[in-house]
Design an enzyme around this catalytic site. Structure first.
Site, PDB file in Angstrom:
ATOM      1  N   GLU A 131       0.830  -1.210   0.000  1.00  8.33           N
ATOM      2  CA  GLU A 131       0.000   0.000   0.000  1.00  8.33           C
ATOM      3  C   GLU A 131       0.866   1.263   0.000  1.00  8.33           C
ATOM      4  O   GLU A 131       0.607   2.206  -0.747  1.00  8.33           O
ATOM      5  CB  GLU A 131      -0.922   0.030   1.224  1.00  8.33           C
ATOM      6  CG  GLU A 131      -1.901  -1.130   1.333  1.00  8.33           C
ATOM      7  CD  GLU A 131      -2.896  -1.217   0.178  1.00  8.33           C
ATOM      8  OE1 GLU A 131      -3.008  -0.260  -0.605  1.00  8.33           O
ATOM      9  OE2 GLU A 131      -3.550  -2.263   0.061  1.00  8.33           O
ATOM     10  N   ASN A 186       1.071   3.872  -3.049  1.00 11.59           N
ATOM     11  CA  ASN A 186       0.745   5.294  -2.840  1.00 11.59           C
ATOM     12  C   ASN A 186       1.837   6.197  -3.400  1.00 11.59           C
ATOM     13  O   ASN A 186       1.545   7.231  -4.008  1.00 11.59           O
ATOM     14  CB  ASN A 186       0.575   5.594  -1.347  1.00 11.59           C
ATOM     15  CG  ASN A 186      -0.815   5.236  -0.853  1.00 11.59           C
ATOM     16  OD1 ASN A 186      -1.728   5.015  -1.635  1.00 11.59           O
ATOM     17  ND2 ASN A 186      -0.973   5.187   0.461  1.00 11.59           N
ATOM     18  N   ARG A 195     -10.248   4.719  -7.391  1.00 13.84           N
ATOM     19  CA  ARG A 195      -9.408   4.208  -6.317  1.00 13.84           C
ATOM     20  C   ARG A 195     -10.312   4.094  -5.102  1.00 13.84           C
ATOM     21  O   ARG A 195     -11.328   4.764  -5.008  1.00 13.84           O
ATOM     22  CB  ARG A 195      -8.247   5.174  -6.011  1.00 13.84           C
ATOM     23  CG  ARG A 195      -7.336   5.459  -7.186  1.00 13.84           C
ATOM     24  CD  ARG A 195      -6.382   4.343  -7.530  1.00 13.84           C
ATOM     25  NE  ARG A 195      -5.737   3.776  -6.352  1.00 13.84           N
ATOM     26  CZ  ARG A 195      -5.132   2.598  -6.377  1.00 13.84           C
ATOM     27  NH1 ARG A 195      -5.085   1.884  -7.476  1.00 13.84           N
ATOM     28  NH2 ARG A 195      -4.569   2.140  -5.296  1.00 13.84           N
TER      29      ARG A 195
END
Lengths: 145, 155
Positions: free
Chosen positions: A50, A54, A106
């Site tokens: 994650e 990002n 998203r």
């Protein structure tokens, strides 16, 4: 916080989506030096995935940049820092909200997952100066509760 | 701003999901961990599709993340665009890993199928994948089945 790490790794790679898998796998194998359970290793993989995603999607908005991942093994914890030198986050509190996203399609769940899977999460970011995501996983889950 | 201060946003102690992990006492060694990820995680996801009438069975093998989700998306969307398929069965038994990008890709296909008045059924969820899907809330809207055959029977 413990003073000196027993072992460290530092990775630097371009912000390519294919490096997300590389980063989480490298950190997971590094983390396996400690007595983490399989479940905990899975949690660490998700958290790294994650944070690096990002950096690629938000930090660099899918343009070229350098992502840096540092992992440190302490006696009873693993500390991971994921750094990008991209656009930064203007409102960290918003970014931490479940479902908050600046992009269509998203889910806004990346930081939520990190929060759930790691014991500590802190963001250091400002517009224009990149983002540092600090995460800590303790070896003994639930011992403080 | 520069200096990192853990104070306001450093959340600790409210970990709802970590608590369950210590009943599994299995500890991973380095060699074992390397064996768990033989191709380094960055490999391409294998996507196999099979049409059964208006149903498309999609068997995934590999990790579903930002990189591989794109491949999955292209193949499934291509099939849906053919107009011959309305329902999807996603077989995830060979998917050991998913993150929020992977969940987003599944949810996106769910929406497409929903728009076609079709259904999406997922099957073969491994515990780690199930947990991520549960946490995302998608399991409360998507149907699950124990096997591919049962999934098809739902359609």
């Amino acid at each position: 916080v413990e003073k000196e790490p027993r072992n460290t790794i530092e990775l630097e790679f371009p912000s390519l989506p294919e490096n997300v898998g590389f980063a989480r796998t490298a950190v997971a194998i590094f983390a396996a030096q400690m007595d983490f359970t399989l479940d905990q290793i899975d949690e660490i993989k998700v958290a790294v995935s994650e944070a690096v995603s990002n950096a690629v999607i938000h930090g660099y908005e899918e343009k070229y940049g350098v992502v840096r991942v540092e992992a440190k093994l302490y006696e009873n914890s693993l500390a991971i820092t994921v750094v990008d030198y991209g656009v930064g986050i203007s409102d960290i509190e918003c970014a931490m909200q479940p479902g908050y996203t600046t992009m269509e399609n998203r889910m806004g769940l990346g930081l939520v997952f990190i929060k759930e899977y790691m014991d500590e999460l802190a963001l250091d970011s400002a517009p224009g100066s990149g983002t540092r995501v600090h995460m800590i996983k303790h070896l003994k889950q639930g011992s403080e509760q | 701003v520069g200096a990192f201060s853990g104070a306001p946003l450093c959340s600790t102690g409210t970990n709802n999901f970590g608590g369950g992990s210590f009943e599994k006492k299995k500890v991973v060694g380095v060699a074992e961990a390397a064996a768990l990820f033989p191709l380094g995680g960055g490999r391409r996801l294998n996507v196999q599709t099979k049409r059964v009438g208006a149903n498309l069975v999609v068997r995934l093998s590999g990790e579903l993340d930002l990189h591989t989700a794109e491949h999955f998306r292209q193949i499934v969307d291509g099939e849906l665009a053919s107009g011959k398929v309305r329902n999807l069965v996603l077989v995830l038994k060979d998917v050991p890993f998913i993150d929020s990008s992977g969940v987003g890709a599944i949810l996106g296909r769910y929406r497409l199928v929903h728009g076609l008045q079709g259904k999406l059924v997922v099957t073969g969820l491994r515990p780690a994948v199930k947990r991520v899907l549960e946490m995302s809330g998608v399991l409360s809207i998507m149907e699950t089945a124990d096997s591919e055959r049962r999934a098809l029977a739902r359609l």
